[in-house]
Design a protein around this motif. Structure first.
Motif, PDB file in Angstrom:
ATOM      1  N   ASP A 180       0.844  -1.200   0.000  1.00 57.89           N
ATOM      2  CA  ASP A 180       0.000   0.000   0.000  1.00 57.89           C
ATOM      3  C   ASP A 180       0.875   1.245   0.000  1.00 57.89           C
ATOM      4  OD1 ASP A 180      -2.381   1.448  -0.031  1.00 57.89           O
ATOM      5  OD2 ASP A 180      -3.285   0.210   1.543  1.00 57.89           O
ATOM      6  N   ILE A 181       0.235   2.364  -0.253  1.00 56.56           N
ATOM      7  CA  ILE A 181       0.843   3.684  -0.110  1.00 56.56           C
ATOM      8  C   ILE A 181       0.041   4.448   0.933  1.00 56.56           C
ATOM      9  CG2 ILE A 181       1.286   5.898  -1.245  1.00 56.56           C
ATOM     10  CD1 ILE A 181       1.779   4.389  -3.824  1.00 56.56           C
ATOM     11  N   ILE A 188      -4.140   4.298   0.895  1.00 55.75           N
ATOM     12  CA  ILE A 188      -5.020   4.614  -0.224  1.00 55.75           C
ATOM     13  C   ILE A 188      -5.781   3.374  -0.685  1.00 55.75           C
ATOM     14  CG2 ILE A 188      -3.561   6.523  -0.969  1.00 55.75           C
ATOM     15  CD1 ILE A 188      -2.581   4.782  -3.278  1.00 55.75           C
ATOM     16  N   GLY A 189      -5.390   2.188  -0.194  1.00 54.51           N
ATOM     17  CA  GLY A 189      -6.167   0.991  -0.461  1.00 54.51           C
ATOM     18  C   GLY A 189      -5.763   0.217  -1.701  1.00 54.51           C
ATOM     19  N   LEU A 190      -4.477  -0.085  -1.835  1.00 50.96           N
ATOM     20  CA  LEU A 190      -4.006  -0.873  -2.978  1.00 50.96           C
ATOM     21  C   LEU A 190      -4.308  -2.352  -2.783  1.00 50.96           C
ATOM     22  CD1 LEU A 190      -0.495   0.706  -3.613  1.00 50.96           C
ATOM     23  CD2 LEU A 190      -2.685   1.314  -4.652  1.00 50.96           C
ATOM     24  N   GLN A 191      -4.431  -3.077  -3.898  1.00 53.92           N
ATOM     25  CA  GLN A 191      -4.627  -4.522  -3.853  1.00 53.92           C
ATOM     26  C   GLN A 191      -3.838  -5.177  -4.974  1.00 53.92           C
ATOM     27  OE1 GLN A 191      -8.847  -5.302  -4.007  1.00 53.92           O
ATOM     28  NE2 GLN A 191      -9.108  -5.033  -1.813  1.00 53.92           N
ATOM     29  N   ASN A 192      -2.891  -6.065  -4.583  1.00 46.17           N
ATOM     30  CA  ASN A 192      -2.150  -6.892  -5.542  1.00 46.17           C
ATOM     31  C   ASN A 192      -1.479  -6.068  -6.647  1.00 46.17           C
ATOM     32  OD1 ASN A 192      -3.033  -9.295  -4.203  1.00 46.17           O
ATOM     33  ND2 ASN A 192      -4.985  -9.141  -5.293  1.00 46.17           N
ATOM     34  N   LYS A 241       4.391   0.724   1.803  1.00 48.54           N
ATOM     35  CA  LYS A 241       4.464  -0.495   2.600  1.00 48.54           C
ATOM     36  C   LYS A 241       4.765  -1.668   1.682  1.00 48.54           C
ATOM     37  CE  LYS A 241       1.897  -3.059   6.162  1.00 48.54           C
ATOM     38  NZ  LYS A 241       0.596  -3.137   6.883  1.00 48.54           N
ATOM     39  N   ILE A 242       5.843  -2.381   1.994  1.00 47.63           N
ATOM     40  CA  ILE A 242       6.299  -3.511   1.190  1.00 47.63           C
ATOM     41  C   ILE A 242       6.559  -4.688   2.110  1.00 47.63           C
ATOM     42  CG2 ILE A 242       8.088  -4.362  -0.375  1.00 47.63           C
ATOM     43  CD1 ILE A 242       8.582  -1.420  -1.167  1.00 47.63           C
ATOM     44  N   ASN A 243       5.889  -5.789   1.850  1.00 44.64           N
ATOM     45  CA  ASN A 243       6.052  -7.010   2.642  1.00 44.64           C
ATOM     46  C   ASN A 243       5.941  -6.729   4.140  1.00 44.64           C
ATOM     47  OD1 ASN A 243       6.352  -9.757   3.018  1.00 44.64           O
ATOM     48  ND2 ASN A 243       8.574  -9.760   2.764  1.00 44.64           N
ATOM     49  N   GLY A 244       4.950  -5.912   4.489  1.00 45.18           N
ATOM     50  CA  GLY A 244       4.655  -5.661   5.887  1.00 45.18           C
ATOM     51  C   GLY A 244       5.454  -4.564   6.548  1.00 45.18           C
ATOM     52  N   VAL A 245       6.431  -3.992   5.834  1.00 43.32           N
ATOM     53  CA  VAL A 245       7.275  -2.945   6.410  1.00 43.32           C
ATOM     54  C   VAL A 245       7.002  -1.623   5.695  1.00 43.32           C
ATOM     55  CG1 VAL A 245       9.639  -2.174   6.841  1.00 43.32           C
ATOM     56  CG2 VAL A 245       9.054  -4.608   7.044  1.00 43.32           C
TER      57      VAL A 245
END
Length: 307
Positions: A180-181, A188-192, A241-245
């Protein structure tokens, strides 16, 4: 490795004993430099490869590569490639005779070292016994503040703190999943979403709808003919946010300082396009591209190290 106004990062290499200054680009797969036959204006003042001066050169098929901002083509061949104190034999590269690539015209570099996962250089370094691990790592320095670092085969633990967070790269490219961003700490609600991690791109590019979501949360931002602008003194934080971080992007990296300013409004470095996390993000992390394990790692920068 050197910075061009923090919009591109470049350094010297040698092909067949001839020295060139190239942009390091994880977003493409081809190494190319101008050929002596290049008459394009982009070649003015740039070093040009001379086949007659390279006894190791082996002619091969022609090449052509297309970028978002232009295209390059010419002959192709093999020669010895040297970076720092490492030399490999039989590296394929392009001898660019036709260059339609505006970003190179006024840049301090004259050629591109494509370091995408389809590029053979990192694999050749390992196959020829020069490195133990086919990986590269970057710290993108700040003008007049910190030094830039580019390493092949090793990382530099002194340049980062904490653990490395790894993400699997997808589809034989340096694409990873973006969680997400966050704008002002709100997702903002990104998915896949798959995004390219690209050392050769200055900006961050997102889809049209997500650009709207981002700038709608920044007061006094505006879209002018498809290009986004925001207040030069913007203090709204943005992170990814990338891989939970979650990784914070400094506010100074959200504006293009080289673009003209109009009444306190600056061009934003988040724009509409195919998903890419470029230097506006990468300047805020230590990044590792691991060919052997098909993954990219990020770690927090050690802010106590400036050299």
């Amino acid at each position: 490795m050197y910075s061009n106004h923090e919009l591109s990062y470049y350094g010297p290499i040698q092909l067949g004993g001839q020295t060139f200054t190239v942009l390091f680009d994880s977003g493409s797969d081809v190494l190319w430099v101008p050929d002596t036959t290049c008459n394009s204006s982009e070649c003015n003042g740039k070093s040009r490869y001379d086949v007659a001066k390279d006894l190791t050169f082996i002619k091969n098929t022609s090449f052509a590569i297309y970028y978002g901002s232009g295209q390059v083509s010419g002959a192709g061949g093999y020669s010895n490639l040297t970076i720092s104190d490492l030399t490999i034999m039989n590296q394929y590269f392009g001898l660019a005779s036709l260059i339609d690539f505006q970003p190179m015209t006024f840049a301090p570099w004259g050629g591109i070292f494509g370091l995408g996962r389809g590029q053979s250089a990192l694999t050749l370094f390992k196959q020829q016994g020069l490195i133990n691990s086919s990986q590269m790592a970057f710290k993108f320095g700040r003008d007049n503040e910190t030094v830039s670092h580019f390493t092949i085969g090793i990382t530099e633990p002194s340049l980062y703190v904490g653990t490395i967070t790894w993400s699997t790269s997808i589809n034989s490219s340096w694409r990873i999943t973006l969680d997400d961003i966050f704008v002002n700490n709100t997702p903002i609600g990104l998915q896949n979403i798959l995004t390219l991690i690209d050392t050769g791109t200055s900006y961050i590019f997102v889809s049209t709808d997500n650009a709207t979501k981002i700038y709608n949360q920044i007061p006094n931002s505006q879209n002018i003919n498809g290009t986004y602008y925001l207040p030069c003194n913007n203090q709204i934080p943005i992170s990814v946010k990338i891989n939970g971080v979650t990784w914070n992007i400094e506010n100074r990296d959200l504006i293009d300082h080289t673009a003209s300013k109009d009444n306190g409004t600056c061009k934003g470095t988040i724009q509409i396009g195919d998903w890419i996390l470029g230097l506006s993000f990468l300047k805020n992390v230590y990044s590792i591209f691991d060919v052997d394990n098909s993954r990219i790692g990020f770690a927090a920068l050690n802010t106590n190290v400036t050299t």
